[in-house]
Write a protein that holds these residues in place. Structure first.
Motif, PDB file in Angstrom:
ATOM      1  N   UNK A 133       6.797  15.526  -0.317  1.00  0.00           N
ATOM      2  CA  UNK A 133       6.588  14.167  -0.811  1.00  0.00           C
ATOM      3  C   UNK A 133       5.254  14.061  -1.553  1.00  0.00           C
ATOM      4  N   UNK A 134       5.149  13.030  -2.379  1.00  0.00           N
ATOM      5  CA  UNK A 134       3.869  12.687  -2.985  1.00  0.00           C
ATOM      6  C   UNK A 134       3.626  11.195  -2.800  1.00  0.00           C
ATOM      7  N   UNK A 135       2.371  10.814  -2.798  1.00  0.00           N
ATOM      8  CA  UNK A 135       1.994   9.405  -2.744  1.00  0.00           C
ATOM      9  C   UNK A 135       0.732   9.220  -3.586  1.00  0.00           C
ATOM     10  N   UNK A 136       0.839   8.417  -4.618  1.00  0.00           N
ATOM     11  CA  UNK A 136      -0.282   8.144  -5.516  1.00  0.00           C
ATOM     12  C   UNK A 136      -0.794   6.741  -5.217  1.00  0.00           C
ATOM     13  N   UNK A 137      -2.074   6.637  -4.912  1.00  0.00           N
ATOM     14  CA  UNK A 137      -2.682   5.349  -4.599  1.00  0.00           C
ATOM     15  C   UNK A 137      -3.726   5.007  -5.650  1.00  0.00           C
ATOM     16  N   UNK A 138      -3.527   3.890  -6.333  1.00  0.00           N
ATOM     17  CA  UNK A 138      -4.554   3.396  -7.247  1.00  0.00           C
ATOM     18  C   UNK A 138      -5.746   2.947  -6.411  1.00  0.00           C
ATOM     19  N   UNK A 139      -6.961   3.179  -6.891  1.00  0.00           N
ATOM     20  CA  UNK A 139      -8.135   2.831  -6.106  1.00  0.00           C
ATOM     21  C   UNK A 139      -8.195   1.340  -5.789  1.00  0.00           C
ATOM     22  N   UNK A 230       3.580  -4.878   2.046  1.00  0.00           N
ATOM     23  CA  UNK A 230       3.901  -5.688   0.886  1.00  0.00           C
ATOM     24  C   UNK A 230       2.788  -5.705  -0.143  1.00  0.00           C
ATOM     25  N   UNK A 231       1.543  -5.826   0.334  1.00  0.00           N
ATOM     26  CA  UNK A 231       0.415  -5.914  -0.591  1.00  0.00           C
ATOM     27  C   UNK A 231       0.137  -4.606  -1.302  1.00  0.00           C
ATOM     28  N   UNK A 232       0.556  -3.483  -0.698  1.00  0.00           N
ATOM     29  CA  UNK A 232       0.282  -2.179  -1.294  1.00  0.00           C
ATOM     30  C   UNK A 232       1.315  -1.766  -2.332  1.00  0.00           C
ATOM     31  N   UNK A 233       2.478  -2.385  -2.334  1.00  0.00           N
ATOM     32  CA  UNK A 233       3.561  -1.917  -3.191  1.00  0.00           C
ATOM     33  C   UNK A 233       3.175  -1.749  -4.661  1.00  0.00           C
ATOM     34  N   UNK A 234       2.444  -2.697  -5.263  1.00  0.00           N
ATOM     35  CA  UNK A 234       2.102  -2.521  -6.682  1.00  0.00           C
ATOM     36  C   UNK A 234       1.091  -1.408  -6.938  1.00  0.00           C
ATOM     37  N   UNK A 235       0.414  -0.949  -5.891  1.00  0.00           N
ATOM     38  CA  UNK A 235      -0.651   0.035  -6.069  1.00  0.00           C
ATOM     39  C   UNK A 235      -0.233   1.458  -5.723  1.00  0.00           C
ATOM     40  N   UNK A 236       0.977   1.635  -5.210  1.00  0.00           N
ATOM     41  CA  UNK A 236       1.386   2.952  -4.723  1.00  0.00           C
ATOM     42  C   UNK A 236       2.659   3.403  -5.428  1.00  0.00           C
ATOM     43  N   UNK A 237       2.656   4.661  -5.850  1.00  0.00           N
ATOM     44  CA  UNK A 237       3.855   5.308  -6.366  1.00  0.00           C
ATOM     45  C   UNK A 237       4.161   6.472  -5.437  1.00  0.00           C
TER      46      UNK A 237
END
Length: 300
Positions: A133-139, A230-237
């Motif tokens: 898996x991968x998880x990209x988190x915008x700062x 919910x709050x993280x959804x737009x920041x994580x791929x």
């Protein structure tokens, strides 16, 4: 009781999502990570582990408008469900490696050149470690995690004064014990303008992971989990399925981790500075065989 729990979970999730979408969405309701996520998922060829452990490529990116995102944080996280053990191997961004199809470069260039799939290939080829898996988190997502989990801040013992200013980055932290909000804690984790450079930054990133783990497994952290997701959804791929996220979340809630084992690459006894031709510049050179052996032993 069950209906109350379901209603609470759904409400908190939607409120968190609505709040963060309002902060990061463009006129069409999309975010920078939204635009990249479908391509990344289609291209990523993760390999399932054969030892029952889940390996995840964690990438922290600094997404600025339409610029190619840069990956300043590179980690391989492993969760052993049966043994209830979590490990995190941090790879310093200036580590000199061979990027498949692109010759040698700093490892963080792999993300800019080919996203998480090329990063996966680079780690596999250089260190013999693969991920599923991968998880990209915008700062910006990191600050959202902190401010949701700990509205009053996270207590940190800052070992020295830390000042750095460049563009949109402004770090100004004073020595001593302080309650840091999301933006301040991000600055603490990213700071490297001292003699320790990336070594100190990786140590602080690992320290911050452990501090956030403590917040997440607390009673208040568990109660905030739906709003946090919910709050993280737009920041994580990520290519995690919803079912897999729920399974892992359930395990970690009912069997909280005592600790997170950490490792850094290259190791201090196997690293030296080298200057390469422009545009690569100063890199962290290392004995590649020793590095591969060390990270494989850590994650075995």
């Amino acid at each position: 009781m069950f209906l109350t729990a379901v209603s609470y979970t759904g409400y908190e999730y939607m409120m968190g999502k609505q709040d963060s979408q309002g902060k990061v969405s463009g006129d069409d309701g999309t975010t920078a990570l939204d635009e990249m996520s479908s391509k990344y998922k289609d291209e990523f060829n993760g390999v399932e582990s054969q030892n029952g452990k889940t390996n995840v490529l964690l990438l922290g990116v600094d997404q600025r408008n339409d610029e190619t995102p840069r990956s300043d944080t590179i980690m391989v996280a492993q969760y052993d469900e049966e043994g209830n053990v979590a490990k995190v191997a941090s790879i310093m961004r200036d580590t000199y490696v061979r990027i498949p199809g692109h010759d040698y470069n700093k490892i963080n260039a792999a993300f800019a050149l080919g996203g998480p799939e090329l990063m996966r290939q680079t780690i596999k080829e250089n260190f013999g470690v693969d991920v599923e898996y991968y998880s990209i988190v915008d700062f910006n997502g990191f600050t959202q995690i902190v401010d949701t989990l700990a509205p009053s801040g996270v207590e940190v013992d800052i070992e020295k004064n830390m000042q750095y200013k460049s563009g949109d980055t402004n770090i100004d932290l004073q020595q001593g014990t302080h309650e840091l909000d999301g933006e301040e804690l991000l600055g603490y984790a990213r700071y490297r303008s001292d003699s320790q450079g990336d070594f100190g930054r990786v140590q602080r990133q690992q320290e911050v992971l452990k501090l956030l783990k403590e917040e997440a497994v607390s009673f208040n952290g568990v109660m905030k989990a739906p709003r946090l997701l919910g709050s993280l959804q737009p920041y994580i791929d990520t290519n995690f399925s919803s079912g897999k996220i729920l399974d892992l979340g359930k395990d970690l809630i009912f069997n909280p981790l005592d600790d997170i084992e950490t490792f850094s690459l290259p190791e201090e006894g196997n690293v030296w500075n080298e200057r390469k031709e422009y545009p690569i510049g100063l890199v962290l050179a290392h004995n590649e065989e020793e590095s591969a052996k060390a990270i494989q032993e850590f994650l075995e």
